[in-house]
Motif scaffolding. Structure first.
Motif, PDB file in Angstrom:
ATOM      1  N   LYS A   1      26.455 -49.470   6.991  1.00 51.89           N
ATOM      2  CA  LYS A   1      27.437 -49.001   6.006  1.00 51.89           C
ATOM      3  C   LYS A   1      28.806 -49.608   6.288  1.00 51.89           C
ATOM      4  O   LYS A   1      29.225 -49.685   7.439  1.00 51.89           O
TER       5      LYS A   1
ATOM      6  N   SER B   1      32.799 -49.070   5.011  1.00 53.80           N
ATOM      7  CA  SER B   1      33.661 -48.169   4.232  1.00 53.80           C
ATOM      8  C   SER B   1      35.098 -48.656   4.263  1.00 53.80           C
ATOM      9  O   SER B   1      35.555 -49.158   5.291  1.00 53.80           O
TER      10      SER B   1
ATOM     11  N   ILE C   1      26.288 -49.485   1.243  1.00 53.56           N
ATOM     12  CA  ILE C   1      25.204 -49.807   2.180  1.00 53.56           C
ATOM     13  C   ILE C   1      24.818 -51.267   1.947  1.00 53.56           C
ATOM     14  O   ILE C   1      24.644 -51.697   0.793  1.00 53.56           O
TER      15      ILE C   1
END
Ligand code: ADP
Ligand code: ASP
Ligand code: MG
Length: 407
Positions: A344, A346, A386
């Motif tokens: 992931k 972010s 993702i």
């Protein structure tokens, strides 16, 4: 005279020479006219080695969690004694205290206990007698006297919670980098140190993979208003101040980029589109004590839909077992698919509340780098995607550049 809590992480106390380095710094702080409580972690690698040993002697089943805590607490107990000895050898006066001796009371959830309260009488008494208090991080005791630990990275929490309990004037978290950076500086070489960051941003970064601070410790600091500084134990450079939001902080749209590896994805295809399906799936996951992250459900078509969610790769096998048991009740055609090797990325910033276009800019940067996005999730101050594990570092780099965060 100020009351100062310092915390030294595993790398900072990783060998005898480094323990002596920390001892010198702690002693200098006291000799400058302060009272000092110093929290230490286990020497780097020790907690991992203990976990490995536990698995080796208990291959048939997960080791009993109560015994895990008795075992894991020894890592920090070693370093408090060694650091106290080093301080004494340098001519100072130090005493070591375990979490239990320091009055850190927790609930009984072994391996991830929560602090219930702190009775710092012993700590205060020892400080008043002129001692440096060496406090074991990551541990506490239950009301009935059982040893507990506070979850990985929990020494950060010990330091922040003790700082709140004794109303320390200053809380310093010493680690192996100069502060909190715009991304993990070991991954993105052009990452920059952030001089000041809000609790909220630090919390989002920590919980999306920036493991420089344990996320629970940041939550605690926010709740009790403990300002703290993240600094390097090997130099005297100014670090990062983590504090309440101040005017002007929102003008920065993206404060930092986090990456989190070792994620996995579970998809249940062709589940019936009727009430109770999600409850059955996530009920089974919750009963198995698995924490999940993103959840995506497709628009239904012909009475069926797909549901995907992500979780830590370490929990994938457990999740599969739990879901196979409920699969027959999810519809005639329901099928389970899993995928590991995903990660992931972010972007985090309180400025996102008032600026638009963050997601578009992130997706464009990934598209230009030909990186496929598998899932997306957003919160008020975070946009996360993702991607394939093999692409995560490149993804973090291109996104970091796109938001102008490079030095
Ligand atoms: P300690 O043992 O001192 O607690 P940790 O290993 O837990 O140290 O945390 C420090 C590490 O966190 C750094 O070495 C760095 O690689 C990593 N890290 C991840 N994200 C960030 C970030 N945004 N800023 C600084 N360090 C980060
Ligand atoms: N030693 C524990 C761990 O490795 C706690 C800590 O270092 O903060 O997770
Ligand atoms: Mg840490």
């Amino acid at each position: 005279m100020a009351l100062i809590v310092q915390k030294y992480g595993g790398t900072s106390v990783g060998n005898p020479e480094r323990i002596r380095n920390c001892a010198r710094r702690i002693l200098e702080t006291q000799r400058a006219g302060n009272q000092v409580v110093a929290v230490v972690s286990a020497m780097s690698g020790v907690t991992d080695t203990l976990i490995k040993l536990a698995k080796e002697v208990s291959p048939e089943r997960e080791p009993v969690e109560r015994e895990m805590d008795v075992l894991l607490a020894t890592g920090e107990q070693t370093t408090i004694a060694l650091t106290a000895m080093a301080i004494n050898a340098l001519g100072g006066k130090a005493v070591s205290l375990t979490g239990a001796q320091a009055g850190i009371s927790t609930d009984g959830v072994h391996t991830k206990a929560r602090i219930v309260n702190i009775t710092p009488d012993a700590v205060k008494k020892m400080l008043d007698e002129g001692n440096i208090v060496m406090l074991a991080g990551f541990q506490g005791k239950t009301a009935s006297g059982e040893i507990t630990t506070l979850g990985r990275g929990g020494s950060d929490l010990t330091a922040i919670a003790m700082a709140a309990a004794i109303k320390a004037d200053l809380c310093q978290i010493y680690t192996d980098v100069d502060g909190v950076y715009t991304c993990d500086p070991r991954v993105v070489k052009s990452a920059q140190k952030i001089p000041e960051i809000s609790y909220e941003e630090m919390l989002e970064m920590a919980s999306s993979g920036s493991k420089v601070m344990q996320s629970r410790s940041v939550e605690f600091a926010n709740k009790f208003g403990v300002r703290f500084e993240v600094r390097n134990s090997m130099n005297h450079n100014p670090g990062t101040i983590v504090k309440e939001e101040s005017p002007g902080m929102e003008s920065v749209v993206v404060r930092g980029v986090s990456l989190e590896r070792n994620q996995a994805k579970v998809t249940i295809d062709d589940v019936a589109d009727r009430p109770g399906i999600s409850a059955a799936i996530f009920g089974a996951i919750a009963t198995a004590n698995i924490t999940i992250d993103m959840i995506v459900q497709n628009v239904s078509f012909d009475g069926i839909t797909d549901i995907s969610f992500t979780l830590s790769a370490a929990d994938l096998a457990k999740a599969e077992t739990a879901l196979k048991a409920v699969l027959p009740g999810l519809g005639d055609k329901a099928q389970l698919r899993t995928q590991s090797s995903i990660a992931k990325v972010s972007v985090v910033g309180i400025g996102m509340r008032s600026h638009s276009g963050v997601a578009a800019k992130m997706f464009k940067a990934l598209a230009d780098a030909k990186i496929n996005i598998q899932m997306i999730s957003t919160s008020e101050i975070k946009t996360a995607v993702i991607v394939d594990e093999a692409e995560v570092e490149n993804a973090a780099r291109v996104v970091h550049t796109a938001f102008g965060l490079d030095a």
